[in-house]
Design an enzyme around this catalytic site. Structure first.
Site, PDB file in Angstrom:
ATOM      1  N   GLU A  99       0.788  -1.244   0.000  1.00 48.14           N
ATOM      2  CA  GLU A  99       0.000   0.000   0.000  1.00 48.14           C
ATOM      3  C   GLU A  99       0.823   1.298   0.000  1.00 48.14           C
ATOM      4  OE1 GLU A  99      -2.699  -0.364   3.306  1.00 48.14           O
ATOM      5  OE2 GLU A  99      -3.953  -1.774   2.208  1.00 48.14           O
TER       6      GLU A  99
ATOM      7  N   GLU B 210      -5.808  -8.495   1.103  1.00 50.33           N
ATOM      8  CA  GLU B 210      -6.450  -8.125   2.374  1.00 50.33           C
ATOM      9  C   GLU B 210      -7.934  -7.848   2.148  1.00 50.33           C
ATOM     10  OE1 GLU B 210      -4.747  -4.922   4.694  1.00 50.33           O
ATOM     11  OE2 GLU B 210      -2.720  -5.585   4.211  1.00 50.33           O
TER      12      GLU B 210
HETATM   13  O1  LIG Z   1      -6.887  -1.198   8.762  1.00 51.92           O
HETATM   14  C1  LIG Z   1      -6.848  -2.572   8.591  1.00 51.92           C
HETATM   15  C2  LIG Z   1      -5.646  -2.943   7.731  1.00 51.92           C
HETATM   16  C3  LIG Z   1      -4.303  -2.685   8.420  1.00 51.92           C
HETATM   17  O2  LIG Z   1      -4.260  -3.320   9.689  1.00 51.92           O
HETATM   18  C4  LIG Z   1      -3.202  -3.233   7.489  1.00 51.92           C
HETATM   19  O3  LIG Z   1      -1.913  -3.190   8.084  1.00 51.92           O
HETATM   20  C5  LIG Z   1      -3.146  -2.399   6.219  1.00 51.92           C
HETATM   21  O4  LIG Z   1      -2.483  -3.103   5.165  1.00 51.92           O
HETATM   22  C6  LIG Z   1      -4.530  -1.961   5.790  1.00 51.92           C
HETATM   23  N1  LIG Z   1      -4.846  -1.249   4.712  1.00 51.92           N
HETATM   24  C7  LIG Z   1      -6.164  -0.962   4.763  1.00 51.92           C
HETATM   25  C8  LIG Z   1      -6.903  -0.138   3.782  1.00 51.92           C
HETATM   26  C9  LIG Z   1      -6.197   1.194   3.586  1.00 51.92           C
HETATM   27  C10 LIG Z   1      -6.227   2.027   4.822  1.00 51.92           C
HETATM   28  C11 LIG Z   1      -5.302   1.765   5.823  1.00 51.92           C
HETATM   29  C12 LIG Z   1      -5.277   2.557   6.968  1.00 51.92           C
HETATM   30  C13 LIG Z   1      -6.198   3.597   7.082  1.00 51.92           C
HETATM   31  C14 LIG Z   1      -7.114   3.826   6.071  1.00 51.92           C
HETATM   32  C15 LIG Z   1      -7.121   3.037   4.947  1.00 51.92           C
HETATM   33  C16 LIG Z   1      -6.670  -1.558   5.879  1.00 51.92           C
HETATM   34  N2  LIG Z   1      -5.653  -2.174   6.482  1.00 51.92           N
END
Ligand SMILES: OC[C@@H]1[C@@H](O)[C@H](O)[C@@H](O)c2[nH]c(CCc3ccccc3)c[n+]21
Length: 451
Positions: free
Chosen positions: A170, A355
């Site tokens: 990401e 994910e």
């Molecule tokens: O937020 C849940 C997970 C994280 O725990 C992972 O480390 C990370 O890869 C991840 N990406 C996303 C979507 C993008 C995002 C991340 C954080 C905040 C807003 C959007 C959600 N998550």
């Protein structure tokens, strides 16, 4: 006439797994000669995380890795996506290799393989060595070489046992969170630094793929978080805002990596004079053949024009929407729409959902050892059905990694949000599979027929 419905099965060899990341589960960030990362620093900076939560202990996976692999096997996982902490391998970020750090991941990979679980290794999941941040980090063009050096150490040590590599997790979040809005490490807030960090992330990605082609014999890809943007109204302002938001999150990374150029909105409508002119050799470095892409999907965004800086676009909360604990609307149709969009734009590259998951308020572990999480089960069911629909529309989806195997450290939100299909009692470190884990096991065992 009897109606026979073929079970909603997934393609042969579909890779059913779960995902985690080093800093979120391992704990012991400085053990065995490891160096600090920017997240070790950031979390220990007062006010940066909810309740001042840090990754010092997390899920203690650094010590409990063997039981966690046994847990994965008991759930019937076919794959496990995890990340390597760069500063365990290279405490100063470059140069000296910390063999004990390398040994941890080598043992983990061997244990996974011994249980028939395929490792899917992410080189960078946000935890930059602090020593490199001191040298400019993602703002220093040399980081492309530093990252390729780190990748090469890992390729030489693990390629063959690891057959699916990911360079970055990401780049959008690393940049938007770490350099524009400052919510994530290293906590910068600069419209001028943002394009530079973003571009160097992609240069580093390209350099690491190039290095892999010299050393590795298997597959390497890029993982992006993308989110379909739907205009709130047909007004010119909302349509333009939606186009900007789509370019900024969804096209900004896959376009240069696969098509060799950035979407024009980045310079013309978002960053303006803060967008540098990049040299042609940068584009050539970034555009390396990928064996697959990983898509992290959580939600959609109904988008309208706002005065937000510098995007001038924002999400509109849906009155009739269902929302998770992190404020994300549950919208599985968005995943189907997004996968079809990616297929059409990038040429149906083999794709993994690397994910997908949700934080809901989970009840405590009940006396009979159950954690009832019907909302998460429903979320997973709907999104796997959406993937099935995308496959029916011709998308080459090869696997699905639920986020996350374990409840873990949700970055700045600390331990306040639980995404795991397995509950973690952070006091005792006891793991308890939730109902969603049981449900997921059945889905895997039936190749999706039980969904
Ligand atoms: O937020 C849940 C997970 C994280 O725990 C992972 O480390 C990370 O890869 C991840 N990406 C996303 C979507 C993008 C995002 C991340 C954080 C905040 C807003 C959007 C959600 N998550």
């Amino acid at each position: 006439m009897a109606v026979t419905t073929t079970p909603r099965r997934f393609p042969e060899g579909f890779l059913w797994g779960a995902a985690t990341a080093a800093h979120q589960i391992e704990g012991s960030p400085m053990a065995d000669g490891a160096g600090p990362s920017i997240w070790t620093r950031f979390a220990h900076t007062p006010g940066m995380t909810v309740n001042g939560d840090t990754g010092d202990v997390a899920c203690d996976h650094y010590n409990r890795w063997k039981e966690d692999v046994a847990l994965m096997a008991s759930l019937g996982l076919k794959a496990y996506r995890f990340s390597v902490s760069w500063s365990r391998i290279l405490p100063e970020g470059t140069g000296r290799v910390n063999q004990k750090g390398l040994d941890f991941y080598s043992r983990l990979v061997d244990e996974l393989l011994s249980k028939g679980i395929e490792p899917l290794l992410t080189l960078y999941h946000w935890d930059l060595p602090a020593a490199l941040d001191d040298r400019g980090g993602w703002l220093n063009r040399d980081i492309a070489d530093w990252f390729a050096e780190y990748g090469s150490v890992m390729y030489r040590a693990l390629d063959g046992r690891v057959k699916k590599w990911v360079t970055l997790n990401e780049p959008w979040v690393v940049t938007d969170g770490g350099y524009l809005h400052g919510a994530l490490a290293p906590g910068h807030r600069s419209k001028y630094e943002t394009p530079i960090a973003s571009h160097n992330l992609m240069r580093a990605h390209g350099a690491a793929v190039k290095a892999y082609r010299e050393i590795g014999k298997h597959e390497i890809g890029l993982v992006v978080n993308i989110e379909p943007k739907y205009a709130a109204t047909e007004s010119a302002a909302d349509l333009a805002a939606t186009k900007r938001a789509h370019a900024y999150m969804n096209e900004q990374y896959l376009d240069p990596a696969i098509l060799g150029h950035y979407p024009p909105e980045l310079k013309n409508e978002i960053f303006g004079d803060a967008w540098p002119e990049w040299a042609d050799e940068d584009y050539a470095l970034i555009k390396q053949k990928l064996d697959f892409i990983g898509i992290n999907y959580y939600t959609r965004s109904v988008t309208q024009a706002t005065d937000s800086y510098p995007l001038k676009a924002g999400a509109v909360r849906q009155k009739l929407g269902t929302y998770t604990e992190t404020g994300w609307e549950v919208f599985p149709q968005g995943l189907t729409d997004l996968l079809v969009w990616a297929k059409d734009r990038y040429g149906n590259i083999p794709t993994y959902i690397t994910e997908n998951g949700a934080a809901f308020f989970d009840p405590a572990v009940a006396e009979e050892g159950r954690v009832r999480d019907p909302l998460r089960m429903g979320y997973l069911k709907k999104h796997l059905t959406a993937i099935r629909d995308a496959i029916d529309q011709g998308c080459d989806i090869r696997g699905y990694m639920v986020w996350s195997l374990l409840d873990n450290l949700e970055w700045s939100l600390g331990y306040s949000k639980r995404f795991g299909i397995v509950h973690v009692n952070y006091g005792t470190q006891e793991r308890t599979p939730k109902d969603s884990a049981r449900w997921y096991s059945k889905a895997i065992a039936s190749h999706g027929a039980s969904i």
